[in-house]
Scaffold this motif. Sequence first.
Motif, PDB file in Angstrom:
ATOM      1  N   UNK A  78      41.349  37.191  38.408  1.00 45.04           N
ATOM      2  CA  UNK A  78      41.104  37.915  37.150  1.00 45.04           C
ATOM      3  C   UNK A  78      41.993  37.471  35.997  1.00 45.04           C
ATOM      4  N   UNK A  79      43.097  36.773  36.301  1.00 40.14           N
ATOM      5  CA  UNK A  79      44.061  36.414  35.259  1.00 40.14           C
ATOM      6  C   UNK A  79      43.900  35.000  34.727  1.00 40.14           C
ATOM      7  N   UNK A  80      42.980  34.204  35.328  1.00 39.62           N
ATOM      8  CA  UNK A  80      42.910  32.785  34.941  1.00 39.62           C
ATOM      9  C   UNK A  80      41.581  32.405  34.300  1.00 39.62           C
ATOM     10  N   UNK A  81      40.714  33.372  34.064  1.00 41.86           N
ATOM     11  CA  UNK A  81      39.435  33.016  33.447  1.00 41.86           C
ATOM     12  C   UNK A  81      39.633  32.420  32.052  1.00 41.86           C
TER      13      UNK A  81
ATOM     14  N   UNK B  13      37.273  47.152  46.470  1.00 38.89           N
ATOM     15  CA  UNK B  13      36.634  46.177  45.602  1.00 38.89           C
ATOM     16  C   UNK B  13      37.063  46.349  44.155  1.00 38.89           C
ATOM     17  N   UNK B  14      37.205  47.589  43.737  1.00 35.18           N
ATOM     18  CA  UNK B  14      37.608  47.875  42.355  1.00 35.18           C
ATOM     19  C   UNK B  14      39.091  47.591  42.136  1.00 35.18           C
ATOM     20  N   UNK B  15      39.915  47.904  43.132  1.00 35.40           N
ATOM     21  CA  UNK B  15      41.356  47.649  43.006  1.00 35.40           C
ATOM     22  C   UNK B  15      41.632  46.148  42.916  1.00 35.40           C
ATOM     23  N   UNK B  16      41.085  45.386  43.853  1.00 34.93           N
ATOM     24  CA  UNK B  16      41.341  43.945  43.854  1.00 34.93           C
ATOM     25  C   UNK B  16      40.606  43.231  42.721  1.00 34.93           C
ATOM     26  N   UNK B  17      39.380  43.674  42.440  1.00 31.53           N
ATOM     27  CA  UNK B  17      38.570  42.961  41.463  1.00 31.53           C
ATOM     28  C   UNK B  17      38.910  43.272  40.015  1.00 31.53           C
ATOM     29  N   UNK B  18      39.306  44.510  39.712  1.00 38.46           N
ATOM     30  CA  UNK B  18      39.453  44.921  38.319  1.00 38.46           C
ATOM     31  C   UNK B  18      40.826  45.463  37.940  1.00 38.46           C
ATOM     32  N   UNK B  19      41.620  45.903  38.889  1.00 35.66           N
ATOM     33  CA  UNK B  19      42.897  46.507  38.549  1.00 35.66           C
ATOM     34  C   UNK B  19      43.820  45.558  37.782  1.00 35.66           C
TER      35      UNK B  19
ATOM     36  N   UNK C 279      34.657  33.567  30.044  1.00 33.45           N
ATOM     37  CA  UNK C 279      34.718  34.919  29.514  1.00 33.45           C
ATOM     38  C   UNK C 279      35.324  35.883  30.530  1.00 33.45           C
ATOM     39  N   UNK C 280      36.080  36.875  30.031  1.00 32.86           N
ATOM     40  CA  UNK C 280      36.635  37.894  30.920  1.00 32.86           C
ATOM     41  C   UNK C 280      35.552  38.791  31.501  1.00 32.86           C
ATOM     42  N   UNK C 281      34.370  38.791  30.864  1.00 32.04           N
ATOM     43  CA  UNK C 281      33.251  39.551  31.419  1.00 32.04           C
ATOM     44  C   UNK C 281      32.829  39.003  32.776  1.00 32.04           C
ATOM     45  N   UNK C 282      33.219  37.754  33.054  1.00 26.88           N
ATOM     46  CA  UNK C 282      32.878  37.137  34.337  1.00 26.88           C
ATOM     47  C   UNK C 282      33.642  37.759  35.494  1.00 26.88           C
ATOM     48  N   UNK C 283      34.780  38.395  35.206  1.00 30.99           N
ATOM     49  CA  UNK C 283      35.664  38.892  36.262  1.00 30.99           C
ATOM     50  C   UNK C 283      34.945  39.861  37.191  1.00 30.99           C
ATOM     51  N   UNK C 284      34.251  40.852  36.626  1.00 31.22           N
ATOM     52  CA  UNK C 284      33.574  41.835  37.476  1.00 31.22           C
ATOM     53  C   UNK C 284      32.454  41.187  38.283  1.00 31.22           C
ATOM     54  N   UNK C 285      31.801  40.178  37.698  1.00 24.89           N
ATOM     55  CA  UNK C 285      30.730  39.500  38.425  1.00 24.89           C
ATOM     56  C   UNK C 285      31.287  38.614  39.541  1.00 24.89           C
TER      57      UNK C 285
END
Length: 385
Positions: A35-38, A219-225, A44-50
Amino acid sequence: MTTTTTLARRSSTFVPVAGLTIFAIASGYLMSLIPLITNEFKMSQDLVSWLASSYYCGLLLGSIIVEPIVVRLGHRVSFVAFLSLLAATVIMMPLVPSQQVWLLARFIAGIAVAGVFVVIESWLLIGDKKERAKRLGFYMTSLYGGTTLGQFGITVIGTQGFEPFIMILALLCVAMLPPLLCKQGQPTLEHPQSLSLQQIMQLRKPALIGCLVSGILMGSIYGLMPLSLQQEGIANEQISVLMAAIILGGMFIQPIVSWLSIRMSKSLLMALACLVGVFAMGIIHFETSFAMMMTMLALLGMSAFALYPIAITLACDELDSAFIVAATQVMLFSYSLGSALGPIVADKFMKTEDGLTAFFFVILLATAIYMLIASAKRKPEVLAS
């Protein structure tokens, strides 16, 4: 003869736990790194959740297809094969920095990690039923301990260039050494059996729900936190500390969960675990100092990380060893379904004022209510043969 048996038992625990610990360090670093290297790779940071959802969709598919592979190859060879597949995805990402390739790489990584989880969980759950909770405690402690260490890769190694990927690849190679060097101790699969749809439906419903909710939370903790904390203006060094606090909380609670799970209703225990998270999210809504945030996120970790081991132990309580691989696959499927849906739904909450805090509060409160009801009307269930 006694000495040989004792060594085999030690090996049967050491090999999967040692390999898992190194894998967890690599995986923990990678999960917080992505999530920190996009931005660095001009995406785009919008890619992180995908990316998170793609990974968990792969985990979902993997939970369906890996059982025959484990049965055919055995636990030791399967473990090495799945780690090799994961390593290939790590190589792919920095070499071909495009959205499509990264989504594919994370999808394949999800399949590989599903294989790792099914191998390790069934490896430790096959055997003496009285030892299952203890072995699963070793599993969760190793997983979360390794994942905690992995968070510090952000601070020690950083997020720039190819170095993080090289380190993660090296760790995955080291994780292959225990099963490669120690050829004894893997469980013997005598007449492994799959579960029919009717038998799956007879598995404890709180166990299935517990795994589903655990997936949503994890999934939310690792993917978006990490991204959520970054958007709040928190520095990367502090993000690694806060993520480590979450996982340390999950690690700290494991021996307590193992001790309590054989002394009280597992549904009630899951309800109590959820209420701890509800309390933490309520407090963090009003107080956002770094010290308070670290403490409350540790409580969130205790809550979220406690659900899966309790749920999977509940599911396997009445099962014969022949069904364990199939049962762990079903539980992983439930977990993966939650993991795939969690980041997508949580992303909607991130656009609100309360963000992930409100999301975790709602999910944990609803689950606590369900588990309390399930505990109140619990009846013994027997799996049909």
